[in-house]
Motif scaffolding. Structure first.
Motif, PDB file in Angstrom:
ATOM      1  N   VAL A 123     -72.294  54.819  -5.911  1.00 43.95           N
ATOM      2  CA  VAL A 123     -72.585  54.824  -7.378  1.00 43.95           C
ATOM      3  C   VAL A 123     -71.107  55.463  -8.069  1.00 43.95           C
ATOM      4  O   VAL A 123     -70.632  54.757  -8.752  1.00 43.95           O
ATOM      5  CB  VAL A 123     -73.534  55.819  -7.845  1.00 43.95           C
ATOM      6  N   PRO A 124     -70.564  56.418  -7.571  1.00 44.93           N
ATOM      7  CA  PRO A 124     -69.461  56.727  -8.376  1.00 44.93           C
ATOM      8  C   PRO A 124     -68.268  55.932  -8.296  1.00 44.93           C
ATOM      9  O   PRO A 124     -67.292  55.828  -9.459  1.00 44.93           O
ATOM     10  CB  PRO A 124     -69.090  58.319  -7.660  1.00 44.93           C
ATOM     11  N   GLY A 125     -68.059  55.275  -7.420  1.00 42.03           N
ATOM     12  CA  GLY A 125     -66.873  54.174  -7.318  1.00 42.03           C
ATOM     13  C   GLY A 125     -67.096  52.626  -7.551  1.00 42.03           C
ATOM     14  O   GLY A 125     -66.051  52.086  -7.407  1.00 42.03           O
ATOM     15  N   ALA A 126     -68.480  52.533  -7.780  1.00 39.00           N
ATOM     16  CA  ALA A 126     -68.800  51.006  -7.988  1.00 39.00           C
ATOM     17  C   ALA A 126     -68.826  50.746  -9.487  1.00 39.00           C
ATOM     18  O   ALA A 126     -69.162  51.388 -10.096  1.00 39.00           O
ATOM     19  CB  ALA A 126     -70.147  51.042  -7.361  1.00 39.00           C
ATOM     20  N   PRO A 127     -68.028  49.699  -9.869  1.00 36.33           N
ATOM     21  CA  PRO A 127     -68.120  49.125 -10.994  1.00 36.33           C
ATOM     22  C   PRO A 127     -69.151  48.722 -11.518  1.00 36.33           C
ATOM     23  O   PRO A 127     -69.719  49.006 -12.907  1.00 36.33           O
ATOM     24  CB  PRO A 127     -67.193  47.971 -11.041  1.00 36.33           C
ATOM     25  N   THR A 128     -70.421  48.081 -10.652  1.00 37.41           N
ATOM     26  CA  THR A 128     -71.665  47.803 -11.092  1.00 37.41           C
ATOM     27  C   THR A 128     -72.511  48.041  -9.879  1.00 37.41           C
ATOM     28  O   THR A 128     -72.171  48.257  -8.834  1.00 37.41           O
ATOM     29  CB  THR A 128     -71.821  46.298 -11.445  1.00 37.41           C
TER      30      THR A 128
END
Length: 199
Positions: free
Chosen positions: A123-128
């Motif tokens: 989650v922290p590094g994902a754009p969506t």
């Protein structure tokens, strides 16, 4: 608790005391866990991971809460009458030489906990959420279910779902960092096992 400070006495004519109700007669402990990192012997103890308490405030005092928090013991309520008790699944981190936080202890005994944590750490590094789900090659609905499992197990909001993209809450940040460390350790152990098997 009374029996811990006043052990049962042996029965007349018998050399053994009466068995304790609900306690196993034998506990098997990994021999490698009986020594510390320097090879010095440790006391053969079995640490408590979870305490299940009955409903009612009388069974859960502030003292018990503070002691369990200090000792990293997870407190779980007994299931209400008429409801099936939730299943406890094998802890995927049981073989790691680490102590889990109370929140991680609760998550780790749930079904598919490792898969759910692998989703959560993206989650922290994902754009969506969709891109994170594609990284794991799973449907977005499954990815969302994984995030719910982590939050339900932790007992608090790990993610801020109002933000776009979804962000980790300040309270959830230590949990996500712990999950990243645990998954990295598991992956290293998995690679070592594969290397040993191919030799």
């Amino acid at each position: 608790m009374y029996e811990t400070v006043r052990p049962r006495e042996a029965r007349p004519g018998s050399g053994e005391p009466l068995p304790y109700a609900g306690m196993p007669s034998t506990v098997v402990v990994d021999a490698e866990k009986l020594v510390d990192r320097d090879g010095q012997p440790l006391l053969p103890t079995v640490a408590t991971e979870t305490i299940i308490f009955d409903h009612g405030k009388v069974y859960l005092s502030n003292h018990i809460k503070s002691v369990c928090a200090k000792l990293r013991i997870s407190l779980q309520p007994r299931h209400p009458p008429g409801h099936a008790a939730p299943r406890i699944y094998p802890n995927p981190f049981a073989d790691l030489p680490v102590t889990l936080s109370p929140a991680m202890s609760r998550i780790s005994i749930r079904n598919n906990s490792l898969a759910a944590l692998r989703s959560a750490v993206l989650v922290p590094g994902a754009p969506t959420r969709r891109s994170a789900a594609l990284t794991l090659a799973i449907p977005r609905t499954t990815f969302n279910a994984h995030l719910r499992l982590v939050e339900d197990g932790a007992g608090f909001a790990v993610f801020d779902h109002r933000k776009r993209p979804v962000r980790v809450t300040p309270r959830g940040q230590p949990l996500i960092e712990e999950a990243q460390r645990l998954i990295a350790l598991l992956d290293v152990l998995g690679q070592r096992s594969q290397s040993s098997a191919t030799r």
